[in-house]
Design a protein around this motif. Structure first.
Motif, PDB file in Angstrom:
ATOM      1  N   ILE A 326      -1.368  -4.226  -2.945  1.00  0.00           N
ATOM      2  CA  ILE A 326      -2.725  -4.613  -2.555  1.00  0.00           C
ATOM      3  C   ILE A 326      -3.488  -4.918  -3.835  1.00  0.00           C
ATOM      4  O   ILE A 326      -3.518  -4.101  -4.756  1.00  0.00           O
ATOM      5  CB  ILE A 326      -3.422  -3.482  -1.778  1.00  0.00           C
ATOM      6  CG1 ILE A 326      -2.589  -3.096  -0.548  1.00  0.00           C
ATOM      7  CG2 ILE A 326      -4.827  -3.902  -1.349  1.00  0.00           C
ATOM      8  CD1 ILE A 326      -3.049  -1.815   0.127  1.00  0.00           C
ATOM      9  N   HIS A 334     -11.669  -1.712  -3.445  1.00  0.00           N
ATOM     10  CA  HIS A 334     -11.326  -0.582  -2.581  1.00  0.00           C
ATOM     11  C   HIS A 334      -9.818  -0.517  -2.312  1.00  0.00           C
ATOM     12  O   HIS A 334      -9.397   0.071  -1.318  1.00  0.00           O
ATOM     13  CB  HIS A 334     -12.071  -0.693  -1.244  1.00  0.00           C
ATOM     14  CG  HIS A 334     -13.551  -0.811  -1.359  1.00  0.00           C
ATOM     15  ND1 HIS A 334     -14.380   0.276  -1.540  1.00  0.00           N
ATOM     16  CD2 HIS A 334     -14.364  -1.901  -1.353  1.00  0.00           C
ATOM     17  CE1 HIS A 334     -15.640  -0.130  -1.620  1.00  0.00           C
ATOM     18  NE2 HIS A 334     -15.664  -1.445  -1.515  1.00  0.00           N
ATOM     19  N   CYS A 335      -9.017  -1.105  -3.211  1.00  0.00           N
ATOM     20  CA  CYS A 335      -7.568  -1.151  -2.969  1.00  0.00           C
ATOM     21  C   CYS A 335      -6.977   0.248  -2.793  1.00  0.00           C
ATOM     22  O   CYS A 335      -6.160   0.485  -1.901  1.00  0.00           O
ATOM     23  CB  CYS A 335      -6.861  -1.872  -4.118  1.00  0.00           C
ATOM     24  SG  CYS A 335      -7.254  -3.620  -4.258  1.00  0.00           S
ATOM     25  N   GLU A 337      -8.406   2.883  -1.725  1.00  0.00           N
ATOM     26  CA  GLU A 337      -8.845   3.482  -0.468  1.00  0.00           C
ATOM     27  C   GLU A 337      -8.002   2.961   0.696  1.00  0.00           C
ATOM     28  O   GLU A 337      -7.617   3.724   1.595  1.00  0.00           O
ATOM     29  CB  GLU A 337     -10.321   3.179  -0.234  1.00  0.00           C
ATOM     30  CG  GLU A 337     -11.246   3.805  -1.282  1.00  0.00           C
ATOM     31  CD  GLU A 337     -12.665   3.298  -1.165  1.00  0.00           C
ATOM     32  OE1 GLU A 337     -13.140   3.102  -0.029  1.00  0.00           O
ATOM     33  OE2 GLU A 337     -13.312   3.070  -2.216  1.00  0.00           O
ATOM     34  N   VAL A 338      -7.717   1.665   0.686  1.00  0.00           N
ATOM     35  CA  VAL A 338      -6.850   1.102   1.722  1.00  0.00           C
ATOM     36  C   VAL A 338      -5.455   1.721   1.626  1.00  0.00           C
ATOM     37  O   VAL A 338      -4.893   2.201   2.609  1.00  0.00           O
ATOM     38  CB  VAL A 338      -6.767  -0.432   1.599  1.00  0.00           C
ATOM     39  CG1 VAL A 338      -5.737  -0.999   2.583  1.00  0.00           C
ATOM     40  CG2 VAL A 338      -8.132  -1.070   1.839  1.00  0.00           C
ATOM     41  N   GLN A 341      -4.739   5.228   2.932  1.00  0.00           N
ATOM     42  CA  GLN A 341      -4.608   5.406   4.373  1.00  0.00           C
ATOM     43  C   GLN A 341      -3.227   5.012   4.892  1.00  0.00           C
ATOM     44  O   GLN A 341      -2.920   5.207   6.066  1.00  0.00           O
ATOM     45  CB  GLN A 341      -5.674   4.587   5.104  1.00  0.00           C
ATOM     46  CG  GLN A 341      -7.086   4.984   4.721  1.00  0.00           C
ATOM     47  CD  GLN A 341      -8.101   4.534   5.743  1.00  0.00           C
ATOM     48  OE1 GLN A 341      -7.812   4.379   6.914  1.00  0.00           O
ATOM     49  NE2 GLN A 341      -9.333   4.326   5.282  1.00  0.00           N
ATOM     50  N   ILE A 379      -1.604  -2.349   7.665  1.00  0.00           N
ATOM     51  CA  ILE A 379      -2.430  -2.437   6.459  1.00  0.00           C
ATOM     52  C   ILE A 379      -3.777  -3.090   6.758  1.00  0.00           C
ATOM     53  O   ILE A 379      -4.819  -2.655   6.263  1.00  0.00           O
ATOM     54  CB  ILE A 379      -1.671  -3.194   5.344  1.00  0.00           C
ATOM     55  CG1 ILE A 379      -0.428  -2.391   4.925  1.00  0.00           C
ATOM     56  CG2 ILE A 379      -2.575  -3.426   4.142  1.00  0.00           C
ATOM     57  CD1 ILE A 379       0.534  -3.142   4.045  1.00  0.00           C
ATOM     58  N   ALA A 382      -6.014  -0.627   8.186  1.00  0.00           N
ATOM     59  CA  ALA A 382      -6.581   0.220   7.130  1.00  0.00           C
ATOM     60  C   ALA A 382      -7.772  -0.477   6.469  1.00  0.00           C
ATOM     61  O   ALA A 382      -8.779   0.165   6.141  1.00  0.00           O
ATOM     62  CB  ALA A 382      -5.510   0.568   6.105  1.00  0.00           C
ATOM     63  N   PHE A 383      -7.667  -1.788   6.256  1.00  0.00           N
ATOM     64  CA  PHE A 383      -8.801  -2.558   5.726  1.00  0.00           C
ATOM     65  C   PHE A 383     -10.006  -2.420   6.660  1.00  0.00           C
ATOM     66  O   PHE A 383     -11.149  -2.254   6.203  1.00  0.00           O
ATOM     67  CB  PHE A 383      -8.430  -4.039   5.594  1.00  0.00           C
ATOM     68  CG  PHE A 383      -7.880  -4.423   4.251  1.00  0.00           C
ATOM     69  CD1 PHE A 383      -8.721  -4.870   3.240  1.00  0.00           C
ATOM     70  CD2 PHE A 383      -6.523  -4.369   4.002  1.00  0.00           C
ATOM     71  CE1 PHE A 383      -8.211  -5.246   2.000  1.00  0.00           C
ATOM     72  CE2 PHE A 383      -5.998  -4.739   2.765  1.00  0.00           C
ATOM     73  CZ  PHE A 383      -6.846  -5.175   1.758  1.00  0.00           C
ATOM     74  N   GLU A 384      -9.756  -2.506   7.965  1.00  0.00           N
ATOM     75  CA  GLU A 384     -10.855  -2.412   8.928  1.00  0.00           C
ATOM     76  C   GLU A 384     -11.535  -1.046   8.848  1.00  0.00           C
ATOM     77  O   GLU A 384     -12.774  -0.952   8.906  1.00  0.00           O
ATOM     78  CB  GLU A 384     -10.321  -2.669  10.342  1.00  0.00           C
ATOM     79  CG  GLU A 384      -9.928  -4.120  10.583  1.00  0.00           C
ATOM     80  CD  GLU A 384      -9.190  -4.329  11.888  1.00  0.00           C
ATOM     81  OE1 GLU A 384      -8.980  -3.324  12.613  1.00  0.00           O
ATOM     82  OE2 GLU A 384      -8.821  -5.482  12.188  1.00  0.00           O
ATOM     83  N   VAL A 386     -11.652   0.950   6.231  1.00  0.00           N
ATOM     84  CA  VAL A 386     -12.409   1.005   4.977  1.00  0.00           C
ATOM     85  C   VAL A 386     -13.696   0.191   5.101  1.00  0.00           C
ATOM     86  O   VAL A 386     -14.752   0.605   4.618  1.00  0.00           O
ATOM     87  CB  VAL A 386     -11.544   0.502   3.800  1.00  0.00           C
ATOM     88  CG1 VAL A 386     -12.384   0.317   2.542  1.00  0.00           C
ATOM     89  CG2 VAL A 386     -10.403   1.481   3.525  1.00  0.00           C
TER      90      VAL A 386
END
Length: 417
Positions: A326, A334-335, A337-338, A341, A379, A382-384, A386
């Motif tokens: 990522i 925020h890589c 943080e993604v 998760q 993945i 996970a973006f959603e 964050v």
């Protein structure tokens, strides 16, 4: 299974880019035996052991430590073997394994974030009592993952020093320090781990090592201001770790001509794999961000840069082996943080993960035939999450401002009354 079925070198590049390398199909049970032998040979009689990530940053630390302990290997045999490779005279794997390899009293044990605890356990088991141990460019996601193995290592070693620059969870950092480990964590926005080692080791380094750290940082922090940094990163990825450590220890970031020729030759295929991955990319809108998502065996940083030029704020590169890279930009930091998760971690602008979605070989078969569709979905979800967290934090901040303003107004009204 016939060897040729898992030897992707015989495939057209377009198909090869969709499948993992031959090593992926080697069972873990056999790998463990080989890894035990590898570590046992490396640490036999060693005075110092360095457990390091196998990229240019981790290996740069090994080069510095071998300089400190006057334990560098002779560079000439490595250059000769590299010239043979360029001439098409490379030996088969079996022949190379039979050759007697030079060893250094500063032993290198390669590790990844996912294998850190295993390598710690092996060093604790096979290294001599009283050895000095360094851990470089590696960060555990949770202290429990390394707790027992680190305790075993501390029982064996005279000292354990740990240099890193990743984003450490405060509780993990505190727990590691509490064991007596000398842990130095640099600012991940300012330093690479080679920088951290350079300033932490009590040694008057030659200028070439300062230059090596600066060029390594240029790539590791994705600054890309020095063209030599791509050479270091590619060379570390393509060649054997011992060769890389020895060559940069001898030459610093100014690589010799034979290495430059080797890199140029390998880059032809590298560029083709990058083009294939970029051609497969899709742009997805997630919250306020545009995320470029693709699949393939490729150099993730260059693919991410190409997707950024096409308008993405972040890039996800799913690999055939199941892991994913990522990458962020100034608009997306925020890589980590993604990745956190989805069974991973890293930096605000660069992170890695491997979603826990592969239960059997049918899952991997689906992964290859659908070009990572399940991993992409996990993945992006996970973006959603964050995006929702970031939006909630922004709303909370705005609410605090409104409350403060309201409090001032109320005080004004009260005074007037």
């Amino acid at each position: 299974m016939e060897d040729e079925l898992i030897d992707s070198k015989r495939l057209p590049l377009s198909r090869r880019s969709l499948l993992p390398g031959k090593g992926f199909f080697y069972p873990d049970s056999l790998d463990e035996d080989r890894d035990d032998e590898r570590v046992k040979e490396a640490v036999d009689g060693a005075e110092v052991v360095v457990i390091a990530d196998g990229d240019a940053d981790g290996l740069g630390c090994v080069a510095l430590l071998r300089e400190v302990y006057d334990a560098a290997l002779d560079v000439e045999p490595f250059e000769e073997r590299l010239a043979e490779r360029l001439a098409g005279e490379e030996k088969a794997d079996e022949e190379e394994e039979e050759e007697e390899k030079p060893t250094s009293p500063v032993a290198l044990v390669r590790a990844s974030p996912h294998s850190l605890e295993d390598e710690m356990a092996r060093v604790a088991e096979f290294a001599d009592d009283g050895v000095d141990v360094f851990v470089c460019d590696l960060c555990p996601d949770r202290y429990e993952y390394v707790e027992d193995e680190l305790a075993e290592l501390l029982d064996t070693a005279a000292s354990v020093r740990w240099f890193d620059h990743h984003q450490w969870r405060p509780e993990v950092e505190e727990s590691v320090r509490a064991t007596g480990v000398d842990l130095v964590v640099g600012d991940s926005d300012e330093e690479c781990t080679t920088d951290v080692a350079l300033r932490s080791l009590d040694y008057d380094f030659d200028e070439k090592y300062e230059d090596l750290a600066a060029v390594t940082r240029d790539h590791d922090l994705w600054l890309r201001e020095d063209p030599r940094s791509d050479d270091l990163a590619d060379y570390a990825y393509w060649t054997h770790s011992e060769e890389y450590v020895t060559v940069v220890g001898a030459y610093g970031a100014d690589l010799p001509e034979v290495v430059e020729e080797y890199i140029a030759e390998r880059r032809i295929e590298k560029e083709q794999l990058i083009d294939l991955a970029v051609s497969r990319a899709e742009m997805k809108e997630v919250g306020p961000w545009t995320v470029g998502v693709t699949y393939g065996r490729c150099s993730q940083n260059e693919v991410a840069e190409a997707l950024r030029e096409q308008g993405s704020d972040a890039a996800v590169i799913v690999k055939p082996a199941g892991s994913a890279s990522i990458r962020g930009t100034e608009e997306f930091e925020h890589c980590h943080e993604v990745a956190g998760q989805v069974n991973g971690g890293g930096h605000p602008k660069a992170a890695g993960c491997k979603p826990d979605i592969y239960d059997d070989m049918l899952d991997y078969a689906n992964h290859w035939s659908t070009q990572g569709s399940a991993a992409k979905r996990v993945i992006l979800a996970a973006f959603e999450r964050v995006a929702e967290e970031v939006e909630a934090e922004e709303d909370e901040d705005e609410g605090d401002v409104v409350d403060d303003e309201g409090a001032d107004d109320d005080e004004g009204v009260e005074t007037e009354r």
